[in-house]
Design an enzyme around this catalytic site. Structure first.
Site, PDB file in Angstrom:
ATOM      1  CB  SER A  75      11.677   3.138 -38.830  1.00  0.00           C
ATOM      2  OG  SER A  75      10.570   4.013 -38.988  1.00  0.00           O
ATOM      3  CG  HIS A 135      13.675  -0.553 -38.026  1.00  0.00           C
ATOM      4  ND1 HIS A 135      14.285  -0.453 -39.269  1.00  0.00           N
ATOM      5  CD2 HIS A 135      12.371  -0.224 -38.215  1.00  0.00           C
ATOM      6  CE1 HIS A 135      13.382  -0.070 -40.164  1.00  0.00           C
ATOM      7  NE2 HIS A 135      12.224   0.079 -39.548  1.00  0.00           N
ATOM      8  CE  LYS A 169      11.930  -2.687 -41.740  1.00  0.00           C
ATOM      9  NZ  LYS A 169      10.521  -2.719 -42.166  1.00  0.00           N
TER      10      LYS A 169
END
Length: 394
Positions: A183, A211, A241
């Site tokens: 990340s 991610h 996200k």
């Protein structure tokens, strides 16, 4: 003042940076999250958001959240284990499992509590948990709660991973836990080689797709799908996200999910995900599957930005994703360049220890599918000016 308060009162580091005018945290945003936000009464380009698909203000998702709130209320007033399971949760779990190619899934209230609750309860005192030394803090906390022997290997160093596996008793469970996309640095786990070592040493693998979901793989199914290795791993992910909500999930075979459903403490003892957040994540998942152009736009702007930052002379490491680290390698300058960038109308995030090693401090640029080339050009130009002013780049 008691001993505890006396001890805590000595923590003054944040105040020192505040006095210097470069404290970079808890900055207030007065608008919805988009490529531009309002802060301190002015427009600022947002390059610090994890909303990779740019869906946090999509009207369809907002309407889904509103409709769920009207039907179910604002919360479930209990855990999934008892009175907090809605048909909405079960529907989302089925869709997530199908999307990432697994038998079943569990939805947690946050992405952090997925790792905390899963990593901590899958293995026992006779087993091993093996982690990359740059794994997310939620993985670190999950392994800390486990009674298993805990081993770490140098970031993406497969020789180091093999050495740790060689320390393990052959008859014991060996769980390798790794971020799919790291990340802060934006690089990918070497999943093909990890799978090879998994087979060689009879280990198991868990991949955090926080991610990677929405970004990599077919229709955004993640890094495991990107490498064609979904069948070899269990999968964790988060809604905060690409799925424009809050919460998280774990997807695996039916036996693993059955164990977690009855043993994962952060799942059993947390109030269930709100109806609004659950409906929002589900609506975002539908959009992710039906609008591949979003992911295509994200990669176009990512590749453009990567080229621009490299050509401008920034050190960006081994990133292969919409996460672009601009290395500073000095904590004070990291805070200073964050402030200079904000003054130029650019929001970026500073990364300092413990999120990285002291010599690896950086500012993190994150891209969304809705960013434009003009916005990237402006950011590269202004960040180049800021970095040169502090003599970080020539």
């Amino acid at each position: 003042m008691g001993l505890l308060q006396d001890k805590l009162s000595k923590f003054r580091l944040p105040q020192l940076y505040m006095e210097r005018g470069v404290y970079p945290y808890f900055r207030e945003i007065d608008s919805h999250q988009d490529t531009e936000v309002i802060m301190d009464g002015k427009k600022v380009l947002m390059f610090g958001s994890n909303s990779y698909m740019g869906l946090t203000y999509d009207e369809r998702i907002i309407e889904a959240a509103v409709a769920a709130t009207r039907k179910y209320g604002t919360g479930c007033a209990g855990s999934r284990f008892l009175n907090g399971t809605l048909d909405l949760h079960v529907q989302l779990e089925k869709e997530l499992a199908e999307f990432v190619g697994k038998d079943d899934a569990l939805v947690y209230s946050t992405g952090f509590t997925v790792n905390e609750g899963v990593v901590s309860c899958l293995t026992d005192r006779n087993d091993y948990i093996i982690c990359d030394d740059r794994d997310h803090a939620s993985i670190v906390d999950g392994r800390r709660l486990s009674f298993s022997t805990q081993l770490k290997y140098k970031h993406n160093d497969m020789e180091a991973l093999e050495k740790e596996l060689q320390k393990c008793k052959p008859e014991s469970v060996k769980l390798i836990v790794v971020d799919g996309v790291f990340s802060m640095e934006g690089d990918l786990a070497n999943l093909p080689e990890i799978v090879r070592l998994k087979d060689k040493y009879n280990a198991s693998i868990m991949v955090d797709e926080a991610h990677g979901l929405g970004v990599f793989g077919r229709d955004g199914r993640g890094v495991c799908d990107h490498f064609g290795l979904t069948d070899q791993v269990d999968v964790m992910g988060t809604f905060s996200k690409s799925l424009a909500s809050i919460g998280g999930f774990v997807a695996a075979d039916k036996d693993t999910i059955n164990w977690l459903r009855h043993n994962s403490r952060s799942y059993i003892f947390s109030a269930s995900n709100t109806p609004a957040a659950t409906a929002a994540a589900r609506a975002a998942l539908h959009i992710l599957k039906s609008e591949p152009e979003r992911r295509e736009n994200l990669w176009k702007i990512t590749n453009y930005a990567l080229d621009c930052f490299r050509q401008a002379g920034f050190e960006i490491g081994d990133t292969e994703s919409p996460i672009i680290p601009l290395y500073v390698r000095d904590t004070d300058k990291t805070f200073e360049v964050t402030k200079l960038a904000f003054d130029e109308g650019i929001f970026i995030n500073p990364v300092i220890p413990p999120a990285c090693a002291p010599q690896d401090t950086l500012v993190r640029v994150a891209l969304m599918a809705t960013h434009t080339k003009e916005q990237v050009d402006y950011a590269v130009d202004k960040l180049t000016k800021c970095f040169k002013k502090l003599e970080i780049i020539k």
